[in-house]
Design a protein around this motif. Sequence first.
Motif, PDB file in Angstrom:
ATOM      1  N   TRP A 191       0.842  -1.187   0.000  1.00  0.00           N
ATOM      2  CA  TRP A 191       0.000   0.000   0.000  1.00  0.00           C
ATOM      3  C   TRP A 191       0.872   1.228   0.000  1.00  0.00           C
ATOM      4  O   TRP A 191       1.785   1.323   0.810  1.00  0.00           O
ATOM      5  CB  TRP A 191      -0.933   0.015   1.206  1.00  0.00           C
ATOM      6  CG  TRP A 191      -1.923   1.108   1.063  1.00  0.00           C
ATOM      7  CD1 TRP A 191      -1.895   2.303   1.713  1.00  0.00           C
ATOM      8  CD2 TRP A 191      -3.054   1.140   0.212  1.00  0.00           C
ATOM      9  NE1 TRP A 191      -2.949   3.064   1.308  1.00  0.00           N
ATOM     10  CE2 TRP A 191      -3.678   2.376   0.389  1.00  0.00           C
ATOM     11  CE3 TRP A 191      -3.594   0.254  -0.699  1.00  0.00           C
ATOM     12  CZ2 TRP A 191      -4.823   2.734  -0.303  1.00  0.00           C
ATOM     13  CZ3 TRP A 191      -4.735   0.618  -1.370  1.00  0.00           C
ATOM     14  CH2 TRP A 191      -5.337   1.840  -1.167  1.00  0.00           C
ATOM     15  N   PRO A 192       0.675   2.192  -0.827  1.00  0.00           N
ATOM     16  CA  PRO A 192      -0.277   2.147  -1.935  1.00  0.00           C
ATOM     17  C   PRO A 192       0.227   1.195  -3.023  1.00  0.00           C
ATOM     18  O   PRO A 192       1.429   0.986  -3.157  1.00  0.00           O
ATOM     19  CB  PRO A 192      -0.307   3.585  -2.446  1.00  0.00           C
ATOM     20  CG  PRO A 192       1.023   4.148  -2.084  1.00  0.00           C
ATOM     21  CD  PRO A 192       1.433   3.438  -0.809  1.00  0.00           C
ATOM     22  N   PRO A 193      -0.702   0.640  -3.786  1.00  0.00           N
ATOM     23  CA  PRO A 193      -0.262  -0.258  -4.860  1.00  0.00           C
ATOM     24  C   PRO A 193       0.552   0.506  -5.895  1.00  0.00           C
ATOM     25  O   PRO A 193       0.244   1.650  -6.210  1.00  0.00           O
ATOM     26  CB  PRO A 193      -1.570  -0.779  -5.467  1.00  0.00           C
ATOM     27  CG  PRO A 193      -2.639   0.091  -4.949  1.00  0.00           C
ATOM     28  CD  PRO A 193      -2.128   0.792  -3.734  1.00  0.00           C
ATOM     29  N   ARG A 194       1.588  -0.100  -6.376  1.00  0.00           N
ATOM     30  CA  ARG A 194       2.441   0.532  -7.386  1.00  0.00           C
ATOM     31  C   ARG A 194       2.327  -0.256  -8.688  1.00  0.00           C
ATOM     32  O   ARG A 194       2.441  -1.479  -8.686  1.00  0.00           O
ATOM     33  CB  ARG A 194       3.878   0.567  -6.921  1.00  0.00           C
ATOM     34  CG  ARG A 194       4.045   1.258  -5.583  1.00  0.00           C
ATOM     35  CD  ARG A 194       5.250   2.143  -5.592  1.00  0.00           C
ATOM     36  NE  ARG A 194       5.508   2.667  -4.272  1.00  0.00           N
ATOM     37  CZ  ARG A 194       5.058   3.831  -3.851  1.00  0.00           C
ATOM     38  NH1 ARG A 194       4.345   4.584  -4.644  1.00  0.00           N
ATOM     39  NH2 ARG A 194       5.329   4.264  -2.643  1.00  0.00           N
TER      40      ARG A 194
END
Length: 87
Positions: A44-47
């Motif tokens: 988190w956050p998704p990359r």
Amino acid sequence: MRRGRTTYSDLSAALPTLSDKVLSDRLTRLTSAGVIERHRTPGWPPRVRYTLTSQGRALEPVVRSMWEWGAARREDLNESADPLESL
């Protein structure tokens, strides 16, 4: 994207006149066509990063030729007093 992995934000900044919806749609289509790969990193956050596939890299001479044609055409139009004259 030629230099490796690129983020959505990098692409969006490089193409400011392209709406987010259009950019997202194009990335989805290019991924489906096998021109680019989408890499999602967990957490988190998704990359998410995008890279060219070998098929995408094979398109480079075609895209470069189109870019050069467009640049030359732009120069021709700038030199002409009447843009319709050069058509």
